[in-house]
Write a protein that holds these residues in place. Structure first.
Motif, PDB file in Angstrom:
ATOM      1  N   UNK A 250       0.958  -1.199  -0.022  1.00 25.28           N
ATOM      2  CA  UNK A 250       0.035  -0.044  -0.091  1.00 25.28           C
ATOM      3  C   UNK A 250       0.997   1.293   0.076  1.00 25.28           C
ATOM      4  N   UNK A 251       2.084   1.164   0.312  1.00 21.72           N
ATOM      5  CA  UNK A 251       3.052   2.269   0.448  1.00 21.72           C
ATOM      6  C   UNK A 251       4.227   2.269  -0.229  1.00 21.72           C
ATOM      7  N   UNK A 252       4.452   1.451  -0.930  1.00 22.00           N
ATOM      8  CA  UNK A 252       5.721   1.275  -1.947  1.00 22.00           C
ATOM      9  C   UNK A 252       5.358   1.686  -3.323  1.00 22.00           C
ATOM     10  N   UNK A 253       6.440   1.855  -4.044  1.00 26.70           N
ATOM     11  CA  UNK A 253       6.495   2.220  -5.561  1.00 26.70           C
ATOM     12  C   UNK A 253       5.466   1.292  -6.127  1.00 26.70           C
ATOM     13  N   UNK A 254       5.764   0.259  -6.283  1.00 27.91           N
ATOM     14  CA  UNK A 254       4.924  -0.914  -7.029  1.00 27.91           C
ATOM     15  C   UNK A 254       3.692  -1.157  -6.488  1.00 27.91           C
ATOM     16  N   UNK A 255       3.393  -1.059  -5.149  1.00 29.20           N
ATOM     17  CA  UNK A 255       2.303  -1.149  -4.628  1.00 29.20           C
ATOM     18  C   UNK A 255       1.340  -0.253  -5.104  1.00 29.20           C
ATOM     19  N   UNK A 289      -3.170   5.389   1.235  1.00 28.92           N
ATOM     20  CA  UNK A 289      -1.772   5.730   1.503  1.00 28.92           C
ATOM     21  C   UNK A 289      -1.460   6.145   2.863  1.00 28.92           C
ATOM     22  N   UNK A 290      -1.791   7.124   3.070  1.00 22.65           N
ATOM     23  CA  UNK A 290      -1.755   7.980   4.341  1.00 22.65           C
ATOM     24  C   UNK A 290      -2.121   6.941   5.548  1.00 22.65           C
ATOM     25  N   UNK A 291      -3.278   6.327   5.532  1.00 17.91           N
ATOM     26  CA  UNK A 291      -3.695   5.272   6.536  1.00 17.91           C
ATOM     27  C   UNK A 291      -2.692   4.390   6.689  1.00 17.91           C
ATOM     28  N   UNK A 295      -0.233   3.793   9.946  1.00 16.26           N
ATOM     29  CA  UNK A 295      -0.248   2.625  10.679  1.00 16.26           C
ATOM     30  C   UNK A 295       1.560   1.866  11.018  1.00 16.26           C
ATOM     31  N   UNK A 296       2.131   2.204  10.055  1.00 16.80           N
ATOM     32  CA  UNK A 296       3.850   1.546   9.970  1.00 16.80           C
ATOM     33  C   UNK A 296       4.305   2.989  11.139  1.00 16.80           C
ATOM     34  N   UNK A 297       4.044   4.005  10.855  1.00 21.26           N
ATOM     35  CA  UNK A 297       4.701   4.916  11.866  1.00 21.26           C
ATOM     36  C   UNK A 297       4.329   4.754  13.357  1.00 21.26           C
ATOM     37  N   UNK A 298       3.082   4.222  13.331  1.00 19.21           N
ATOM     38  CA  UNK A 298       2.759   3.828  14.856  1.00 19.21           C
ATOM     39  C   UNK A 298       3.396   2.843  15.247  1.00 19.21           C
ATOM     40  N   UNK A 299       3.469   1.678  14.663  1.00 19.37           N
ATOM     41  CA  UNK A 299       4.322   0.515  15.030  1.00 19.37           C
ATOM     42  C   UNK A 299       5.626   0.818  15.402  1.00 19.37           C
ATOM     43  N   UNK A 300       6.313   1.787  14.626  1.00 16.98           N
ATOM     44  CA  UNK A 300       7.684   1.991  14.656  1.00 16.98           C
ATOM     45  C   UNK A 300       7.653   2.568  16.278  1.00 16.98           C
ATOM     46  N   UNK A 301       6.819   3.657  16.224  1.00 15.99           N
ATOM     47  CA  UNK A 301       6.831   4.512  17.634  1.00 15.99           C
ATOM     48  C   UNK A 301       6.500   3.522  18.860  1.00 15.99           C
ATOM     49  N   UNK A 302       5.523   2.646  18.892  1.00 12.52           N
ATOM     50  CA  UNK A 302       5.350   1.940  19.969  1.00 12.52           C
ATOM     51  C   UNK A 302       6.212   0.652  20.107  1.00 12.52           C
ATOM     52  N   UNK A 313      14.158   6.902   0.822  1.00 13.09           N
ATOM     53  CA  UNK A 313      13.725   6.152  -0.309  1.00 13.09           C
ATOM     54  C   UNK A 313      12.874   6.960  -1.298  1.00 13.09           C
ATOM     55  N   UNK A 314      12.704   6.330  -2.353  1.00 12.55           N
ATOM     56  CA  UNK A 314      12.089   7.578  -3.345  1.00 12.55           C
ATOM     57  C   UNK A 314      10.765   8.083  -3.176  1.00 12.55           C
ATOM     58  N   UNK A 315       9.832   7.182  -2.344  1.00 12.93           N
ATOM     59  CA  UNK A 315       8.468   7.771  -2.145  1.00 12.93           C
ATOM     60  C   UNK A 315       8.543   8.687  -1.140  1.00 12.93           C
ATOM     61  N   UNK A 316       9.424   8.685   0.010  1.00  9.33           N
ATOM     62  CA  UNK A 316       9.649   9.716   0.967  1.00  9.33           C
ATOM     63  C   UNK A 316      10.127  10.943   0.511  1.00  9.33           C
ATOM     64  N   UNK A 317      10.611  11.184  -0.834  1.00 12.68           N
ATOM     65  CA  UNK A 317      10.946  12.305  -1.269  1.00 12.68           C
ATOM     66  C   UNK A 317       9.877  13.263  -1.515  1.00 12.68           C
ATOM     67  N   UNK A 318       8.792  12.687  -1.808  1.00  8.78           N
ATOM     68  CA  UNK A 318       7.432  13.387  -2.102  1.00  8.78           C
ATOM     69  C   UNK A 318       6.644  13.771  -0.578  1.00  8.78           C
ATOM     70  N   UNK A 319       7.100  13.420   0.459  1.00  5.28           N
ATOM     71  CA  UNK A 319       6.500  13.544   1.628  1.00  5.28           C
ATOM     72  C   UNK A 319       6.830  14.848   2.537  1.00  5.28           C
ATOM     73  N   UNK A 320       7.669  15.429   1.929  1.00  3.60           N
ATOM     74  CA  UNK A 320       8.574  16.536   2.797  1.00  3.60           C
ATOM     75  C   UNK A 320       7.445  17.469   3.366  1.00  3.60           C
ATOM     76  N   UNK A 321       6.391  17.819   2.577  1.00  4.16           N
ATOM     77  CA  UNK A 321       5.508  18.940   2.871  1.00  4.16           C
ATOM     78  C   UNK A 321       4.270  18.247   3.818  1.00  4.16           C
ATOM     79  N   UNK A 322       4.167  16.770   4.187  1.00  2.00           N
ATOM     80  CA  UNK A 322       3.324  16.411   4.740  1.00  2.00           C
ATOM     81  C   UNK A 322       3.971  15.921   6.119  1.00  2.00           C
ATOM     82  N   UNK A 323       5.152  15.709   6.628  1.00  3.19           N
ATOM     83  CA  UNK A 323       5.582  15.240   7.593  1.00  3.19           C
ATOM     84  C   UNK A 323       5.127  15.983   8.842  1.00  3.19           C
ATOM     85  N   UNK A 324       4.724  17.197   9.184  1.00  5.62           N
ATOM     86  CA  UNK A 324       4.124  17.761  10.223  1.00  5.62           C
ATOM     87  C   UNK A 324       2.890  17.357  10.271  1.00  5.62           C
TER      88      UNK A 324
END
Length: 401
Positions: A250-255, A289-291, A295-302, A313-324
């Protein structure tokens, strides 16, 4: 094995030189508590071995002999760190002090057989190294899969299946002819960011990469977490969608491209999912995608309560404005959130981290205590290429090859 006093003093002097270079005999004695005479004997031995040199005399207003500054010989040993990806391979050759002397990024021949791929990696390093090849003492290679701590086997490398074949590792080791360490590429990327990137002030941190695959690395108090089978951080296998759809789909390029095609949306590139003026269909896909990402950010945090999560990674480069926005969502769910940032080392995080791991092995050979390695190497102000200006805010500067 019990070290004798001479070995301990020698290792202590080397460790202090690695931490605070250049420095003098007197300064080493003051910091370590070893007598000046003992420090001087250890330094003289290291000079005779070619590991230490005198670089200059300190200016002093007092009479008598001026203190002499000491430094380690950077060319005593070199290590190479390799980040082998399905699309691109990056590697960095660094000297004993952590300065980059060679840096490369090349396309990965993903259609090679396992043995040929292993031989290709070493051939590229050898060609780039040139005359310094014989000075490379250790190699570390990051792979896009889980690496077992029990037997060194590799699994879950769906984007570059050849690395799971023992013939790849055999060819890699025999072609290098020096000790070879392998680990998950994201673990190395986190190591690089913790030493020379945006996570350098955060002992407990995490790295999440979103590209052709999903990977995560976790560190607590400066130590990268490894499971027996290397499955720590493999959050992409979490079944979160309909009929057990894995999170990575759901969150990778091919997905992303696959889900868009299923929805009747044509995307030429996964980055189009993050355009500023999307259609209704893309808005729905972006919501999914955001959902999944939350989930994975929550899993990492806990899992380890990191102070910072680096998104690469390549997808993360498109997320700079969404991190907040993601931080706000985590804060709403958990009442706290780690800091979310993009890498300070760019695409070189994995290669730099692999090189750091190689340096740690070189330092252990010199007798440096494992407890001291979390703060080594120290390069001021950043891991830089020789004769190139340091980049204060971004760590290693990408130097054209």
């Amino acid at each position: 094995m019990v070290q004798d006093t001479k070995e301990i003093n020698r290792a202590t002097v080397i460790t202090e030189l690695l931490r605070s270079r250049p420095t003098s005999r007197g300064q080493i004695a003051q910091v370590t508590g070893i007598s000046a005479a003992t420090v001087s004997r250890a330094v003289d031995q290291l000079i005779s071995e070619g590991l230490v040199r005198e670089v200059s005399a300190l200016v002093s207003e007092s009479r008598g002999r001026r203190p002499v500054l000491l430094d380690l010989e950077a060319d005593t040993a070199h290590v190479v760190g390799v980040d082998l990806g399905a699309s691109n391979t990056r590697f960095a050759i660094v000297d004993l002090l952590g300065s980059t002397v060679v840096e490369r990024e090349i396309r990965t021949p993903a259609d090679f057989s396992p043995a040929k791929l292993g031989e290709w990696v070493v051939a590229e390093v050898r060609e780039a190294a040139g005359d310094m090849w014989n000075r490379i003492q250790f190699s570390s290679v990051g792979l896009p899969g889980a690496v077992s701590q029990d037997d060194g086997s590799v699994s879950n490398a769906s984007n570059l299946a050849q690395v799971e074949d023992r013939r790849f590792l055999d060819a890699l080791e025999s072609s290098f002819g020096i000790p070879v360490e392998i680990d998950n590429d994201v673990n190395y990327a986190l190591l690089g960011e913790q030493h020379f990137g945006v996570a350098s002030q955060y002992p407990t941190a995490a790295m999440l990469t979103l590209g052709a695959g999903l990977g995560a690395g976790l560190a607590i108090e400066g130590t990268i977490l490894h499971g027996r089978r290397g499955l720590v951080g493999e959050f992409g296998h979490l079944p979160i969608g309909p009929l057990g759809t894995r999170l990575e789909h759901l969150v990778t390029g091919p997905g992303i491209l696959r889900k868009a095609a299923e929805a009747g949306v044509t995307l030429a590139d996964p980055a189009e999912l993050f355009v500023s003026d999307p259609s209704n269909a893309i808005t729905t896909l972006r919501g999914n995608f955001d959902h999944a990402l939350l989930i994975v950010l929550t899993a990492i945090t806990v899992s380890c309560e990191p102070e910072i999560i680096v998104l690469g990674g390549g997808i993360a480069k498109s997320l700079a404005s969404s991190l907040t926005r993601y931080e706000d969502a985590l804060r709403q769910n958990l009442h706290s959130s780690p800091k979310l940032v993009l890498p300070g080392l760019g695409d070189m995080s994995g290669a730099v981290g692999a090189a750091v791991s190689g340096l740690h092995r070189a330092y252990r050979e010199l007798g440096v205590s494992p407890d001291a390695l979390t703060s080594l190497p120290v390069v001021t102000p950043s891991l830089v290429t020789r004769d190139q200006p340091a980049v204060m805010s971004a760590g290693l500067e990408s130097v054209p090859s």
